[in-house]
Design an enzyme around this catalytic site. Sequence first.
Site, PDB file in Angstrom:
ATOM      1  N   ALA A  16      -0.916   5.231   3.885  1.00  0.00           N
ATOM      2  CA  ALA A  16      -1.269   5.239   2.141  1.00  0.00           C
ATOM      3  C   ALA A  16      -2.605   5.080   1.952  1.00  0.00           C
ATOM      4  O   ALA A  16      -2.749   6.374   0.747  1.00  0.00           O
ATOM      5  CB  ALA A  16      -0.701   3.854   2.120  1.00  0.00           C
ATOM      6  N   LYS A  62       9.884   1.738   7.603  1.00  0.00           N
ATOM      7  CA  LYS A  62       9.781   1.729   9.351  1.00  0.00           C
ATOM      8  C   LYS A  62       9.824   0.414  10.371  1.00  0.00           C
ATOM      9  O   LYS A  62       9.480  -0.519   9.779  1.00  0.00           O
ATOM     10  CB  LYS A  62       8.575   2.476  10.130  1.00  0.00           C
ATOM     11  CG  LYS A  62       8.185   3.939   9.423  1.00  0.00           C
ATOM     12  CD  LYS A  62       6.721   4.268  10.655  1.00  0.00           C
ATOM     13  CE  LYS A  62       6.244   5.399   9.562  1.00  0.00           C
ATOM     14  NZ  LYS A  62       5.434   5.280   8.487  1.00  0.00           N
ATOM     15  N   ARG A 103       6.764  -8.159  -6.089  1.00  0.00           N
ATOM     16  CA  ARG A 103       7.636  -9.518  -6.104  1.00  0.00           C
ATOM     17  C   ARG A 103       6.629 -10.234  -7.151  1.00  0.00           C
ATOM     18  O   ARG A 103       7.758 -11.401  -7.409  1.00  0.00           O
ATOM     19  CB  ARG A 103       7.093 -10.152  -4.807  1.00  0.00           C
ATOM     20  CG  ARG A 103       7.701  -9.027  -3.365  1.00  0.00           C
ATOM     21  CD  ARG A 103       7.380 -10.265  -2.114  1.00  0.00           C
ATOM     22  NE  ARG A 103       7.706  -8.777  -0.824  1.00  0.00           N
ATOM     23  CZ  ARG A 103       9.750  -9.079  -0.418  1.00  0.00           C
ATOM     24  NH1 ARG A 103      10.049 -10.105  -1.108  1.00  0.00           N
ATOM     25  NH2 ARG A 103       9.981  -8.740   0.268  1.00  0.00           N
ATOM     26  N   GLY A 148       6.985   9.599   9.193  1.00  0.00           N
ATOM     27  CA  GLY A 148       6.260  10.280   8.888  1.00  0.00           C
ATOM     28  C   GLY A 148       4.678   9.830   9.324  1.00  0.00           C
ATOM     29  O   GLY A 148       4.150   8.379   9.032  1.00  0.00           O
ATOM     30  N   SER A 186       0.373  -1.404   0.229  1.00  0.00           N
ATOM     31  CA  SER A 186       0.016   0.435  -0.067  1.00  0.00           C
ATOM     32  C   SER A 186       0.741   1.673  -0.274  1.00  0.00           C
ATOM     33  O   SER A 186       0.127   2.248  -0.723  1.00  0.00           O
ATOM     34  CB  SER A 186      -0.724   0.110   1.168  1.00  0.00           C
ATOM     35  OG  SER A 186      -0.188   0.295   2.357  1.00  0.00           O
ATOM     36  N   TRP A 187       2.454   1.185   0.565  1.00  0.00           N
ATOM     37  CA  TRP A 187       2.486   2.584   0.505  1.00  0.00           C
ATOM     38  C   TRP A 187       3.665   2.330  -0.495  1.00  0.00           C
ATOM     39  O   TRP A 187       4.116   4.327  -0.910  1.00  0.00           O
ATOM     40  CB  TRP A 187       3.602   2.156   1.637  1.00  0.00           C
ATOM     41  CG  TRP A 187       4.178   3.979   2.519  1.00  0.00           C
ATOM     42  CD1 TRP A 187       5.970   3.857   3.468  1.00  0.00           C
ATOM     43  CD2 TRP A 187       3.529   4.960   2.573  1.00  0.00           C
ATOM     44  NE1 TRP A 187       6.479   5.190   3.433  1.00  0.00           N
ATOM     45  CE2 TRP A 187       5.434   5.973   3.562  1.00  0.00           C
ATOM     46  CE3 TRP A 187       2.788   5.834   2.476  1.00  0.00           C
ATOM     47  CZ2 TRP A 187       4.741   7.150   3.383  1.00  0.00           C
ATOM     48  CZ3 TRP A 187       2.482   6.962   1.974  1.00  0.00           C
ATOM     49  CH2 TRP A 187       3.586   7.514   2.995  1.00  0.00           C
ATOM     50  N   SER A 191       1.665   8.498   8.677  1.00  0.00           N
ATOM     51  CA  SER A 191       1.283   8.514   6.942  1.00  0.00           C
ATOM     52  C   SER A 191       0.714   7.892   6.784  1.00  0.00           C
ATOM     53  O   SER A 191       1.365   6.641   6.807  1.00  0.00           O
ATOM     54  CB  SER A 191       1.994   8.996   5.563  1.00  0.00           C
ATOM     55  OG  SER A 191       3.338   8.255   6.010  1.00  0.00           O
ATOM     56  N   LYS A 201       7.998   5.006  17.787  1.00  0.00           N
ATOM     57  CA  LYS A 201       6.403   5.362  18.058  1.00  0.00           C
ATOM     58  C   LYS A 201       5.314   4.022  17.703  1.00  0.00           C
ATOM     59  O   LYS A 201       3.788   4.309  17.995  1.00  0.00           O
ATOM     60  CB  LYS A 201       6.310   6.655  17.074  1.00  0.00           C
ATOM     61  CG  LYS A 201       6.028   6.412  15.732  1.00  0.00           C
ATOM     62  CD  LYS A 201       5.074   5.612  14.952  1.00  0.00           C
ATOM     63  CE  LYS A 201       5.119   6.054  13.229  1.00  0.00           C
ATOM     64  NZ  LYS A 201       3.519   4.719  13.145  1.00  0.00           N
TER      65      LYS A 201
END
Length: 247
Positions: free
Chosen positions: A137, A105, A32, A133, A11-12, A135, A188
């Site tokens: 997607a 991340k 992939r 950050g 998704s990102w 965010s 986080k």
Amino acid sequence: MKKISVFGAGSWGTALANLLGENGYSVTLWCRRLDQARAINMRGENPDYLRGYRISPNVMATSQVEEAMGSSKWVIALPTQAIRGFLTKVAGEMTKAPDLCNVAKGIEIESMSTVSGIVKDVLGDVTYSVLSGPSHAEEVIQGLPTAVVVASSSFEVSEQWQAIFSRPTFRVYTSNDVSGVEIGGAVKNVIAIAAGIVKAMELGDNTIAALVSRGLAEIMRLGAKGWRESIDAFRTCRRWRFSRDLF
């Protein structure tokens, strides 16, 4: 059009590939699986992630990694645990080291290394940046307002990526604190998961606010202590537990 490669069609990766395509770049999105690449090219959307959201026609998907290695700028949108294996696989095929921007991340479980550490282990001293950050997607591909930061040891490099990613609804700040951005983006998530638990338990907004505020304080202390020193301390603990001064 200038070329950019995005490795990872989750998704990102899909949302950022679309953003870059809307910014006028010719984007190669590496998947992939062959069937996923074919579906994206035929349908103009990613049926596995972000179904129903149109992808810029400037984005071409491929499952051939060699086809995606032709650009000088790479966006790495793979899961953190898969990055070392991927870079090891393609390292021998590189004719020239690209500029890398990691958007994943997390910390590598086996080595407890950040992605910058993984990249240095595998590729040596290459131009590296990290974008991170708060965010989601699906909100980025919808064009909802989002703010992130891109960090590099060189402000010139971070400003280059800032210009590449920036859109009216996608604000990109710059930093030279690579480790701080990577560690902050990883740890986080612990607080985010805890906040989700608090919400599910219906403990109220006050509790979530307290958790987030004190969680931020813990993250700051972790950063001030130093990542490697903190990890060594964690490994000596017999069990995981909350800090006494969390609340």
